[in-house]
Motif scaffolding. Structure first.
Motif, PDB file in Angstrom:
ATOM      1  N   SER A 248      -5.802   8.890 -11.125  1.00 20.61           N
ATOM      2  CA  SER A 248      -6.289   8.467 -10.342  1.00 20.61           C
ATOM      3  C   SER A 248      -7.299   7.494 -11.401  1.00 20.61           C
ATOM      4  O   SER A 248      -8.259   8.939 -11.407  1.00 20.61           O
ATOM      5  N   SER A 250     -10.232   6.644  -9.219  1.00 18.35           N
ATOM      6  CA  SER A 250     -11.005   5.998  -8.354  1.00 18.35           C
ATOM      7  C   SER A 250     -11.833   7.314  -8.202  1.00 18.35           C
ATOM      8  O   SER A 250     -11.266   8.324  -8.656  1.00 18.35           O
ATOM      9  N   GLY A 251     -13.704   7.030  -6.969  1.00 17.37           N
ATOM     10  CA  GLY A 251     -14.083   8.190  -6.760  1.00 17.37           C
ATOM     11  C   GLY A 251     -14.705   9.194  -8.190  1.00 17.37           C
ATOM     12  O   GLY A 251     -14.932   9.064  -9.273  1.00 17.37           O
ATOM     13  N   VAL A 291      -5.343   0.342  -9.374  1.00 18.66           N
ATOM     14  CA  VAL A 291      -5.082   1.423  -8.154  1.00 18.66           C
ATOM     15  C   VAL A 291      -5.843   0.860  -6.511  1.00 18.66           C
ATOM     16  O   VAL A 291      -5.987   1.812  -5.504  1.00 18.66           O
ATOM     17  N   ASN A 292      -7.251   0.264  -7.010  1.00 23.50           N
ATOM     18  CA  ASN A 292      -7.889   0.144  -6.091  1.00 23.50           C
ATOM     19  C   ASN A 292      -9.202  -0.717  -6.379  1.00 23.50           C
ATOM     20  O   ASN A 292      -8.803  -1.380  -7.154  1.00 23.50           O
ATOM     21  N   GLN A 294     -11.961  -0.513  -6.826  1.00 21.29           N
ATOM     22  CA  GLN A 294     -12.790   0.490  -7.067  1.00 21.29           C
ATOM     23  C   GLN A 294     -14.208  -0.484  -8.222  1.00 21.29           C
ATOM     24  O   GLN A 294     -13.606  -0.801  -8.844  1.00 21.29           O
ATOM     25  N   LYS A 298     -18.910   1.685  -7.918  1.00 19.89           N
ATOM     26  CA  LYS A 298     -18.625   2.727  -6.423  1.00 19.89           C
ATOM     27  C   LYS A 298     -18.265   3.608  -7.187  1.00 19.89           C
ATOM     28  O   LYS A 298     -18.219   5.092  -6.404  1.00 19.89           O
ATOM     29  N   THR A 301     -21.220   6.000  -7.299  1.00 18.84           N
ATOM     30  CA  THR A 301     -21.690   7.098  -6.724  1.00 18.84           C
ATOM     31  C   THR A 301     -21.476   8.393  -5.971  1.00 18.84           C
ATOM     32  O   THR A 301     -20.553   9.288  -5.920  1.00 18.84           O
TER      33      THR A 301
END
Lengths: 301, 266
Positions: A248, A250-251, A291-292, A294, A298, A301
């Motif tokens: 993924s 993300s994040g 997948v998102n 973002q 973002k 962060t």
């Protein structure tokens, strides 16, 4: 095109054992709409406080890249000059010595349809496309890479002198790894190139299109410190592949991948001997890929 | 339900929710579940238990690892049997602490029998499944579960074997780095009952303690703690114990070590 960025750095076994800090550092993020950066710096182990040096190098580079936003010309050498100016100014303000700033500088910017890569020193650059990967390894003879701080500190001459016995002390090995199952056939997939000391000291700048005729669309640009080449029991290519196998984006996706990778490699050996850092720009071209929701900002962060 | 949470289901008819994984910003998390018995026997002690829950979750805000916690709170009682999730009602699913408002927790209302199996099965099953999703995406995860009850099992859909299997799965290290499950027994014998019939009150207390201890041992939960009387001061200590245990579990994340029992005097 949606860009996701993240970065991670980790202390190596040697520095941990010797009670030294991690001297690698990395940063990544957005420079505005559809423009993202990744920066990696590796402080010299036999220098001074190069943990600070590598951080200053990264931050000075980021500031210099910000100045290129209006012109959108990242392939120019102007950012190198600006970076060195900020670096020297920090050195003076903090009363540091040149040896504290001995750190490599690798950066990449993805902007519109191209990626600009700038390498001063050693390390590894990986470009992952839909159907394969191009890995470029930059290594200096005698494990003595060029650091931008040499120029600032007026140490170019002794550096050149040290490499006078070799016409091409910087070696760039380019490997093209085609994804199994892909229909691209490449016969000669490893190219080794020698680079002169002068050319290497200027820094290697190159621009790639985000669409490779043989390998398809660019998915990921990743910069690694040379710690990627010093992982016990793990080949560099395997390490690069493992660190880019994101499930993924993300994040803190690069942090998570690095942490899991380190857990895995420590089951097989001593793990990274040297400090290791990497910074990543991941690009997704198709809506269906998302997948998102973002954004680059973002995700970092 | 909103777009920050996703729904999941497991077992036969058990459901839970969890924060959308793509929105999670940290790289490692401690999953926490607090399960509260809301059977009829807690009548009269509801507000103390509510305060304990608020204090326990509220104290986590001052933990240095507060950004790495995902907390789920459920209550169990046979009155929830006709809802989704069998004898369990989810107050909220696995949520980042920053999104939890403890003052918005609903009032408890004791009623019905004690589906203890359902409470533990929901706690651990949901944690296993959510942890698996996180681990698949390279997150480092460990967990801690608190089940607070005043009586033994008498009304569940989940069988003892189902509970045991989920607990076993959670501690083998296959799903999470480690998982600690703590059954906390509270004594709801009232002062009035104690005054009227002290012998009977003592017998009741001993039986509840014994039943819960047996349950913990048979199910394979990590630890049983007898908190004693559900007084304000005891429940305040219990809240402190819960928040400290959560903090220690977060701190242990990444060490790869097995779950350690946490000693408690409540």
């Amino acid at each position: 095109m949606k860009l996701f960025t993240d970065h991670s750095f980790h202390i190596g076994e040697q520095h941990l054992r010797q009670g030294k800090p991690c001297q690698d550092y990395a940063l990544s993020g957005s420079l505005g709409r559809e423009t993202a950066y990744a920066i990696v710096s590796d402080g010299c182990s036999s220098g001074g406080m190069t943990d600070i040096g590598s951080r200053l190098m990264t931050l000075a580079t980021l500031r210099a890249l910000h100045e290129q936003i209006p012109s959108n010309d990242f392939a120019t050498r102007d950012s190198d000059i600006a970076r060195d100016t900020y670096l020297e100014s920090s050195r003076l303000n903090l009363r540091l010595e040149t040896k504290d700033l001995l750190a490599t500088c690798l950066w990449a910017v993805v902007h519109k349809n191209e990626v600009v890569i700038n390498v001063t020193g050693d390390g590894v650059v990986a470009l992952e496309f839909e159907a394969g990967m191009i890995i470029k390894t930059f290594s200096w003879q005698k494990n003595m890479p060029y650091y931008p701080a040499y120029r600032i500190g007026g140490m170019d001459e002794p550096f050149t002198e040290n490499h006078s016995d070799n016409l091409a002390p910087l070696t760039i090995i380019e490997s093209v790894i085609v994804t199994p199952g892909g229909d691209v056939q490449l016969t000669n997939n490893v190219v080794t190139k020698g680079v002169s000391v002068r050319e290497g000291m200027r820094g290697i700048v190159y621009t790639e299109s985000i669409i490779n005729t043989a390998l398809g669309n660019l998915r990921t640009v990743a910069l690694f410190s040379d710690g990627i080449e010093q992982i016990d029991q793990i080949e560099t290519v395997s390490a690069v592949k493992a660190l880019l196998s994101f499930k993924s984006v993300s994040g803190q996706f690069a942090v998570r991948r690095m942490n899991r990778f380190l857990q895995d490699v420590k089951k097989q050996g001593r793990g990274p001997i040297d400090d290791i850092a990497y910074a990543v720009i991941h690009s997704e071209n198709k809506e269906t890929d998302h997948v998102n929701n973002q954004t680059t900002e973002k995700s970092n962060t | 339900m909103n777009d920050t949470m996703n729904d999941f289901s497991f077992g036969s008819g058990f459901q839970f929710s969890g924060a959308t994984i793509d929105n999670l910003e940290a790289s490692e998390y401690t999953l926490v579940t607090i399960a509260l018995d809301e059977s009829g026997s807690i009548s009269g002690f509801e507000s103390q238990i509510e305060d304990m829950l608020k204090a326990a979750v509220g104290a986590c805000f001052s933990s240095p690892y507060s950004n790495n916690l995902l907390i789920r709170v459920i209550r169990f009682g046979s009155q929830y049997k006709h809802q989704n999730g069998n004898g369990v009602d989810e107050i909220h699913g696995f949520k980042p602490l920053s999104e939890i408002d403890v003052n918005a927790y609903p009032n408890l209302r004791g009623g019905g029998a004690t589906p203890l199996n359902d409470g533990v099965y929901s706690s651990v099953g949901a944690m296993n499944q959510y942890a698996e999703s996180l681990v698949d995406l390279d997150f480092a995860v460990n967990g801690i579960t608190f089940v607070i009850s005043d009586g033994g099992e008498n009304a569940s859909v989940a069988t003892a074997k189902m509970v045991k299997d989920e607990l076993k799965k959670s501690v083998t290290g296959e799903v999470m780095e480690s998982h600690l499950s703590i059954l906390i027994g509270i004594n709801i014998v009232t002062d009035d009952m104690r005054k009227r019939n002290p012998t009977y009150a003592k017998q009741i207390e001993a039986k509840v303690e014994q039943d819960l201890e047996n349950f913990q041992r048979d199910a394979g939960m990590s630890q049983f703690i007898w908190a004693g009387e559900a007084t304000k001061s005891k429940l305040a200590k219990l809240a402190e114990f819960v928040s400290q245990s959560i903090s220690s579990t977060s701190q242990a994340l990444g060490t790869g070590g097995p779950s350690q029992n946490i000693s408690a005097t409540i």
